[in-house]
Scaffold this motif. Structure first.
Motif, PDB file in Angstrom:
ATOM      1  N   ILE A 126       0.813  -1.220   0.000  1.00  0.00           N
ATOM      2  CA  ILE A 126       0.000   0.000   0.000  1.00  0.00           C
ATOM      3  C   ILE A 126       0.845   1.267   0.000  1.00  0.00           C
ATOM      4  N   HIS A 127       1.826   1.348   0.894  1.00  0.00           N
ATOM      5  CA  HIS A 127       2.578   2.594   1.051  1.00  0.00           C
ATOM      6  C   HIS A 127       3.302   3.004  -0.234  1.00  0.00           C
ATOM      7  N   PRO A 128       4.100   2.117  -0.874  1.00  0.00           N
ATOM      8  CA  PRO A 128       4.766   2.539  -2.110  1.00  0.00           C
ATOM      9  C   PRO A 128       3.788   2.857  -3.238  1.00  0.00           C
ATOM     10  N   ALA A 129       2.651   2.140  -3.282  1.00  0.00           N
ATOM     11  CA  ALA A 129       1.652   2.435  -4.322  1.00  0.00           C
ATOM     12  C   ALA A 129       1.053   3.821  -4.105  1.00  0.00           C
ATOM     13  N   ALA A 130       0.767   4.161  -2.848  1.00  0.00           N
ATOM     14  CA  ALA A 130       0.227   5.485  -2.531  1.00  0.00           C
ATOM     15  C   ALA A 130       1.236   6.576  -2.875  1.00  0.00           C
ATOM     16  N   LYS A 131       2.512   6.307  -2.567  1.00  0.00           N
ATOM     17  CA  LYS A 131       3.559   7.285  -2.863  1.00  0.00           C
ATOM     18  C   LYS A 131       3.681   7.506  -4.368  1.00  0.00           C
ATOM     19  N   GLU A 132       3.600   6.419  -5.137  1.00  0.00           N
ATOM     20  CA  GLU A 132       3.706   6.524  -6.597  1.00  0.00           C
ATOM     21  C   GLU A 132       2.558   7.334  -7.181  1.00  0.00           C
ATOM     22  N   LEU A 133       1.340   7.121  -6.655  1.00  0.00           N
ATOM     23  CA  LEU A 133       0.166   7.822  -7.183  1.00  0.00           C
ATOM     24  C   LEU A 133      -0.012   9.213  -6.581  1.00  0.00           C
ATOM     25  N   GLY A 134       0.784   9.526  -5.570  1.00  0.00           N
ATOM     26  CA  GLY A 134       0.692  10.845  -4.966  1.00  0.00           C
ATOM     27  C   GLY A 134      -0.531  11.032  -4.098  1.00  0.00           C
ATOM     28  N   VAL A 135      -0.979   9.937  -3.449  1.00  0.00           N
ATOM     29  CA  VAL A 135      -2.146  10.013  -2.573  1.00  0.00           C
ATOM     30  C   VAL A 135      -1.793   9.380  -1.228  1.00  0.00           C
ATOM     31  N   SER A 136      -2.723   9.455  -0.274  1.00  0.00           N
ATOM     32  CA  SER A 136      -2.486   8.878   1.045  1.00  0.00           C
ATOM     33  C   SER A 136      -2.840   7.390   1.054  1.00  0.00           C
TER      34      SER A 136
END
Length: 461
Positions: free
Chosen positions: A427-437
């Motif tokens: 979850i965390h790296p995916a959120a970082k990639e998409l620029g969301v929480s």
């Protein structure tokens, strides 16, 4: 002087070529010279030579043809050395434009040539390292199958989870799905994750054998059982003792032989054709078909009791159109899987080609995708595969009309699934990639019905 990694050199025996070789050696490179004719040369074992230098001046059309074939078989990057008048010839110009990493004049300064060779060497090393890394981190290769089970969409995660569950038990498995979806691969994945993994896996297509041979093929025969039976033969069921037998296209099994298979499933024994002895055999049966067996039962073409014996555990392999988000992952996987067949100038798949692939309905499913990718990789004359290389007519593509809101929803879902897939479902790296929480990622997953597999690693069956 430090000697760098070696390089190939292709050139006619001319004074200019001798000077070029001397210049390259002065730069600190070890040179392996290839002299004509080049039709018999082999560069497959080029681990010590990461780049090549080809002197194009003075080559005939026949020599150019030999040279093109030789370079296409190599794995390294090539620098062309050619004078301006050589570039006026169409054959030489095409060879340099499509197969060479760079171009310099014969009068090139040593420093410039050295920089270009070093750059090509670094690029070649990076490309090889990238291929090796993908080979180590990707799905384990299997020489017996055309492709591994690859996917990052919810429908594929569900399939992978189902495979693991049914693999742990001994009951018969029935696999349904359209042609080309990978039913045999699913059966093999079940076997490889089962307690029978150390034993053999055999597959037989019930629709590919003549009716008069299939009984002998499945159950074997005794010597003299019929004309031509000059010796005893062990059938596929007996030969698979301890392992898994995959019966593909079970719906095409002749009606009169269905009772024999039913008897085996009930008694776990077989009789060879022409024999009277009951032979105990321990085999797990996995069956598959692309036809509707329930309808076949209703129409009297398939025994109902055999259907229920086979249909204890069910798996449905989804058609490619139901997990279109995996098309890009599959296409790139096959690009690497068949990299040995592609010309050296081909580097990847264009965005336009990927768009066309996502819009196409894929009636032949994954098998068709494999065939079109292999065709495109061989026929492509550009650095990136173009839509026309795939042989898909745009008029055959599905033209689903979407509202703006539907298009936004689809794009949002595809971006979410792609980000999770690239980040091994974390979850965390995916959120970082998409620029969301992280909260937004969880909300989007719930909104679009996207579930993660039990393991945080990218799922592959």
């Amino acid at each position: 002087m430090e000697v760098k990694q070696g390089c190939w050199m292709i050139a006619e025996a001319t004074g200019e070529a001798e000077q070029l070789e001397a210049k390259v050696r002065t730069l600190g490179w070890s040179v392996t010279r290839l002299s004509p004719p080049w039709s018999g040369c082999c560069l497959e074992d080029d681990s010590e030579c990461r780049i090549g230098v080809v002197h194009v001046d003075g080559l005939s059309a026949d020599r150019i043809g030999q040279l093109e074939s030789l370079i296409l078989r190599s794995r390294c990057l090539w620098l062309a050395v050619a004078a301006e008048d050589t570039l006026e010839a169409a054959e030489s110009r095409k060879l340099i434009a499509t197969l060479c990493h760079g171009l310099v004049a014969p009068t090139v300064e040593s420093q410039e040539l050295g920089c270009l060779m070093q750059q090509a060497h670094m690029m070649s090393t990076l490309q090889r390292h990238d291929v090796e890394q993908r080979g180590m981190t990707g799905a384990a290769s299997n020489d017996d199958s055309e492709y591994e089970m690859v996917g990052s969409t919810p429908v594929m995660w569900k399939l992978f989870q189902m495979i693991r569950k049914v693999a742990a038990v001994e009951a018969p498995v029935f696999i349904s799905g359209e042609s080309g979806t990978g039913k045999e691969l699913t059966a093999q994945a079940i076997h490889e994750r089962s307690p029978r993994a150390s034993a053999c896996f055999h597959a037989i297509n019930c629709g590919a054998l003549p009716d008069h041979l299939i009984q002998s093929e499945l159950f074997g025969h005794e010597k003299g059982a019929f004309t031509g039976a000059v010796q005893k033969k062990i059938g596929r069921i007996e030969a698979t003792d301890g392992g898994t037998l995959f019966l593909d296209e079970i719906g095409d099994l002749p009606f009169e032989l269905q009772v024999n298979l039913l008897r085996f499933l009930e008694t776990r024994t077989i009789q060879r054709v022409g024999g009277l002895e009951d032979i105990p055999v321990d085999v797990r049966i996995v069956a598959a078909t692309h036809v509707d067996l329930e309808r076949a039962v209703e129409e009297g073409r398939f025994r109902e009791d055999l259907y229920h014996r086979l249909n204890v555990l069910q798996i449905k392999v989804p058609p490619l159109r139901e997990h279109q988000e995996d098309i890009e992952i599959l296409a790139r996987y096959f690009f690497e899987r068949f990299a040995g067949e592609k010309p050296s100038h081909l580097r990847g798949i264009s965005r336009d080609a990927l768009l066309v692939m996502r819009q196409y309905s894929w009636p032949g499913n994954v098998r068709e995708l494999i065939n079109r990718m292999r065709r495109a990789m061989i026929m492509c004359e550009h650095r990136l595969i173009q839509p026309e290389d795939l042989g898909i007519e745009r008029r055959k593509m599905s033209r689903q009309i979407l509202t703006l809101e539907q298009a936004k929803e689809r794009a949002e879902r595809e971006a979410l699934i792609a980000a999770l897939g690239r980040n091994k479902n974390k979850i965390h790296p995916a959120a970082k990639e998409l620029g969301v929480s992280r909260v937004t990622i969880y909300r989007l997953m719930e909104k679009h019905g996207v579930i993660r597999p039990e393991s945080s690693a990218q799922p592959t069956a």
